[in-house]
Scaffold this motif. Structure first.
Motif, PDB file in Angstrom:
ATOM      1  N   LEU A   1     -18.770  16.899  11.879  1.00  0.00           N
ATOM      2  CA  LEU A   1     -19.997  16.206  11.485  1.00  0.00           C
ATOM      3  C   LEU A   1     -19.623  15.660  10.080  1.00  0.00           C
ATOM      4  N   THR A   2     -19.894  14.479   9.937  1.00  0.00           N
ATOM      5  CA  THR A   2     -19.985  13.900   8.500  1.00  0.00           C
ATOM      6  C   THR A   2     -20.956  12.989   8.150  1.00  0.00           C
ATOM      7  N   ASN A   3     -21.142  12.374   6.837  1.00  0.00           N
ATOM      8  CA  ASN A   3     -22.276  11.436   6.617  1.00  0.00           C
ATOM      9  C   ASN A   3     -21.902  10.082   6.329  1.00  0.00           C
ATOM     10  N   ASP A   4     -22.397   9.204   6.173  1.00  0.00           N
ATOM     11  CA  ASP A   4     -22.314   7.729   6.259  1.00  0.00           C
ATOM     12  C   ASP A   4     -21.428   7.042   5.260  1.00  0.00           C
ATOM     13  N   ARG A   5     -21.561   7.770   4.310  1.00  0.00           N
ATOM     14  CA  ARG A   5     -20.884   7.569   2.732  1.00  0.00           C
ATOM     15  C   ARG A   5     -19.136   7.756   3.286  1.00  0.00           C
ATOM     16  N   VAL A   6     -18.957   8.789   3.899  1.00  0.00           N
ATOM     17  CA  VAL A   6     -17.540   9.155   4.106  1.00  0.00           C
ATOM     18  C   VAL A   6     -17.272   8.159   5.330  1.00  0.00           C
ATOM     19  N   TYR A   7     -18.147   7.963   6.425  1.00  0.00           N
ATOM     20  CA  TYR A   7     -17.750   6.894   7.444  1.00  0.00           C
ATOM     21  C   TYR A   7     -17.400   5.679   7.061  1.00  0.00           C
ATOM     22  N   GLN A   8     -18.257   5.003   5.878  1.00  0.00           N
ATOM     23  CA  GLN A   8     -17.916   3.890   5.359  1.00  0.00           C
ATOM     24  C   GLN A   8     -16.705   3.523   4.715  1.00  0.00           C
ATOM     25  N   ALA A   9     -16.106   4.722   4.336  1.00  0.00           N
ATOM     26  CA  ALA A   9     -14.816   4.357   3.525  1.00  0.00           C
ATOM     27  C   ALA A   9     -13.653   3.997   4.625  1.00  0.00           C
ATOM     28  N   PHE A  10     -13.894   4.470   5.921  1.00  0.00           N
ATOM     29  CA  PHE A  10     -13.091   3.816   6.780  1.00  0.00           C
ATOM     30  C   PHE A  10     -13.246   2.717   7.504  1.00  0.00           C
ATOM     31  N   TYR A  11     -14.632   2.224   7.402  1.00  0.00           N
ATOM     32  CA  TYR A  11     -15.097   1.184   8.174  1.00  0.00           C
ATOM     33  C   TYR A  11     -14.941  -0.253   7.721  1.00  0.00           C
ATOM     34  N   ASP A  12     -13.947  -0.836   8.103  1.00  0.00           N
ATOM     35  CA  ASP A  12     -13.382  -2.364   7.492  1.00  0.00           C
ATOM     36  C   ASP A  12     -12.517  -2.990   8.488  1.00  0.00           C
ATOM     37  N   ASP A  13     -12.204  -4.319   8.048  1.00  0.00           N
ATOM     38  CA  ASP A  13     -11.290  -4.940   9.190  1.00  0.00           C
ATOM     39  C   ASP A  13     -10.076  -4.286   9.577  1.00  0.00           C
ATOM     40  N   TYR A  14      -9.704  -4.543  10.774  1.00  0.00           N
ATOM     41  CA  TYR A  14      -8.569  -3.787  11.143  1.00  0.00           C
ATOM     42  C   TYR A  14      -7.259  -3.784  10.493  1.00  0.00           C
ATOM     43  N   GLY A  15      -7.114  -5.214   9.870  1.00  0.00           N
ATOM     44  CA  GLY A  15      -5.818  -5.253   8.991  1.00  0.00           C
ATOM     45  C   GLY A  15      -5.900  -4.376   7.920  1.00  0.00           C
ATOM     46  N   THR A  16      -7.200  -4.038   7.349  1.00  0.00           N
ATOM     47  CA  THR A  16      -6.807  -3.222   6.020  1.00  0.00           C
ATOM     48  C   THR A  16      -6.297  -1.708   6.264  1.00  0.00           C
ATOM     49  N   GLY A  17      -6.137  -1.269   7.579  1.00  0.00           N
ATOM     50  CA  GLY A  17      -5.410  -0.083   7.901  1.00  0.00           C
ATOM     51  C   GLY A  17      -6.403   1.105   7.627  1.00  0.00           C
ATOM     52  N   LYS A  18      -7.387   1.132   7.521  1.00  0.00           N
ATOM     53  CA  LYS A  18      -8.291   2.100   7.020  1.00  0.00           C
ATOM     54  C   LYS A  18      -8.801   3.176   8.169  1.00  0.00           C
ATOM     55  N   ALA A  19      -8.584   2.727   9.440  1.00  0.00           N
ATOM     56  CA  ALA A  19      -9.017   3.642  10.694  1.00  0.00           C
ATOM     57  C   ALA A  19      -8.579   4.920  10.413  1.00  0.00           C
TER      58      ALA A  19
END
Ligand SMILES: *Cc1c(COP(=O)(O)O)cnc(C)c1O
Length: 460
Positions: free
Chosen positions: A295-313
Motif C-alpha cells: 500500500l502507498t499514498n497518492d503522492r507516490v502514485y502520482q509520480a508514476f501517473y503520466d502519458d504512456y510515452g513518458t515511460g513512467k509506469a
C-alpha cells in the motif's frame, strides 16, 4: 524407520530452511489434515500449531467460513490476467485495505508473497525518486538482524547472516543501523518508560547518507525472524519523524506483524504513524493462499501517473497478481475480524498467555527472558541468566527442544535460541494452558537430560 511417504519425500523433495541431511535421522512429519489449532499426521497423532504454520494462520486450519468462501469463488472465477482486467474480489479487497490501514495509504499494488511485496516496495521507492529528480537516492537503510524475505532484493535489506552471508557478493549495498535490543539494552532502559535512545544509531546513518537514501525499511515492533526481538512504539514514532525530515521513504514491513499479531490490526497504529509503503502478506489470507500487497499514498502514485510515452509506469508483474481465490479468501478474513470481535477477544487471550507464561517460565534456569507483544510470546534461552550469555548456535538447543516438543504433540519451531508462541487466534484458554505447559515440560526435559550428563562428567 521412515514411512512410505517419508521415504518418497526423501527421494525427491527439497525442503525450505533445512539441511536435508538432518532428514535422514529426522524425517518430515506427514500431515494429513488440520482443524483449528491442531494438525494431524498420517498416524492420527495431533500437534498444536503454536507457530501458526510459519506465522500465516489466523483462524485455525480448515476454517469453515474461509473454506466456504474459497470453494464458492473457485466455481466462479479461479484466475484472470490482471493487466487491463479486474474483478470484484480484488476491488473490494483494495477498498477495504485502504480503509483499515493507517492514514493516507490509498493505493494497493498486488503481488503473491512477502518477498515479492518487499521487491515491489523497494523498486517503487527507487523509481519514485528517479522520476521526481532525486536521482542520487539509490540505496536503502535497514536494521541489523532485519528479515524481509529471501529473494535477492529482499535478502539485500535483511541482516540475518544465516540467510544472506553466502550471497553477499550478489546483494545490493545496503546501509545498516544497529537496531533496538531491549533484552540486552546498551542504554539500560526499562521498556515501559523507554524513549528509544537507540534511535541515535539510525539518526547517525540518516544524517550521513540521506542524500543517497531512497528508503528505510523496518519490521514494526517485532523483528520476528531475528528471534522475536521486541521494541517499543517510541522508536517508530521517532523514525517516522526522521524519515520525513531527511526526505527518505519509510517502508513498514508488516508481513509478520500485520493483522492483529501485535494487539492492534497493524503494528504502526501503536506508534500512531503512517509509513510511505506498507507491505502485507502472511495473515492476509489467514494462511490459506499466497498473496501480498503493497500500500502507498497518492503522492507516490502520482509520480508514476503520466502519458504512456513518458515511460513512467511501474513495470512489475507476477503471473498470479491479484489472484481472485486469494483475494476472496482475504476478504473473508477481514469479515471475520469485523464480525467476530477478534482484536478484543485476543486482548483477553494474550493477557492470559502472558500471565501464565511468565509464571511458568520466569524462574527456569534456562530462560533468560519471557517477552510478549500481543499474540506473540517468546522465550530466550541462555547459558547464564545473570550475564545473559547465549548458547553457542552449534549446540542447536532450540532445535533439540523442538524435537522433544514434537514428541509431546507441540509444534514449537525455534529461531536459534528463541522458542516462541504465535498461535492461531482461535486458540482457547484451555489450549493456551496446554501449549505453555507442554512447552515447559519440553524445556525441562531437555534441561534434566543435559544436567544429568554434566553430573556424570563431574563424577567421572
Ligand atoms: C515472512 C516474512 C517475509 C517474506 O515473506 P515470504 O512470503 O516468506 O516471502 C518478509 N518480511 C517479514 C517480516 C517476514 O516475516
Amino acid at each position: 524407520m521412515k514411512t512410505d511417504m517419508q521415504q518418497r519425500d526423501f527421494n525427491h523433495v527439497w525442503h525450505p530452511c533445512s539441511q536435508m541431511k538432518d532428514y535422514e535421522e529426522f524425517p518430515p512429519i506427514v500431515i494429513k489434515k488440520g482443524k483449528g489449532i491442531y494438525l494431524y499426521d498420517e498416524n492420527g497423532k495431533s500437534y498444536i500449531d503454536a507457530v501458526s504454520s510459519w506465522w500465516v494462520n489466523l483462524f485455525g486450519h480448515a476454517n469453515d467460513r474461509i473454506s466456504t468462501a474459497l470453494s464458492r469463488q473457485s466455481t466462479m472465477l479461479e484466475h484472470v490476467i490482471f493487466a487491463n482486467f479486474t474483478h470484484e474480489p480484488a476491488v473490494l479487497l483494495a477498498e477495504k485495505l485502504a480503509s483499515i490501514t493507517p492514514g493516507n495509504l490509498n493505493k494497493v499494488f498486488f503481488a503473491d508473497n512477502g518477498s515479492a511485496a518487499i521487491e515491489v516496495a523497494l523498486k517503487m521507492s527507487f523509481q519514485y525518486h528517479q522520476q521526481t529528480g532525486k536521482t542520487s537516492k539509490k540505496r536503502f537503510l535497514a536494521l541489523t538482524d532485519a528479515y524481509h524475505g529471501e529473494t535477492i532484493g529482499a535478502l539485500s535489506v535483511g541482516g540475518v547472516s544465516l540467510y544472506n552471508e553466502v550471497f553477499q557478493p550478489l546483494l545490493l549495498d545496503t546501509i545498516r543501523a544497529q537496531g533496538p535490543d531491549c533484552y540486552r539494552c546498551p542504554f539500560s532502559e526499562k521498556q515501559e518508560s523507554c524513549s528509544a535512545p537507540c534511535i541515535a544509531f539510525m539518526e547517525e546513518q540518516l544524517a550521513r547518507h540521506h542524500e543517497e537514501l531512497s528508503a528505510v525499511i523496518i519490521e514494526p515492533l517485532i523483528q520476528a525472524a531475528a528471534g522475536m526481538k521486541m521494541y517499543p512504539p517510541a522508536y517508530l514514532k521517532k523514525l517516522r519523524e526522521l524519515c520525513k525530515a531527511y526526505d527518505v521513504h519509510l517502508i513498514a514491513d508488516e508481513i509478520a506483524v500485520g493483522f492483529g499479531r501485535t494487539g492492534t490490526m497493524f503494528a504502526c497504529e501503536q506508534a500512531g504513524i503512517t509509513p510511505d509503503f506498507m507491505c502485507l502478506s502472511k495473515g492476509l489470507t489467514g494462511g490459506y493462499l499466497p498473496l501480498s500487497v503493497v500500500l502507498t499514498n497518492d503522492r507516490v502514485y502520482q509520480a508514476f501517473y503520466d502519458d504512456y510515452g513518458t515511460g513512467k509506469a511501474f513495470l512489475h508483474s507476477h503471473s498470479y497478481t491479484g489472484n481472485p481465490l486469494a483475494c476472496r479468501v482475504a476478504l473473508e478474513v477481514l469479515n471475520i475480524f469485523e464480525e467476530e470481535n477478534v482484536l478484543e477477544s485476543n486482548l483477553e487471550k494474550s493477557a492470559y498467555m502472558k500471565t501464565l507464561a511468565e509464571q511458568v517460565f520466569s524462574q527456569h534456569p534456562l530462560v533468560g527472558e519471557y517477552r510478549q507483544t500481543g499474540m506473540v510470546g517468546a522465550l530466550e534461552l541462555v547459558m547464564d541468566k545473570a550475564t545473559k550469555e547465549p548458547f553457542p548456535s552449534e549446540d542447536r538447543i532450540g532445535y533439540k527442544i523442538y524435537k522433544i516438543a514434537l514428541e509431546k504433540g507441540l509444534l514449537l519451531r525455534p529461531l536459534g535460541n528463541v522458542l516462541y508462541f504465535m498461535p492461531p487466534y482461535v486458540i482457547t484458554k484451555k489450549e493456551i494452558e496446554k501449549m505453555i505447559h507442554t512447552a515447559y515440560e519440553s524445556v525441562q526435559s531437555f534441561f534434566q537430560e543435559t544436567h544429568d550428563k554434566k553430573e556424570v562428567l563431574i563424577h567421572e
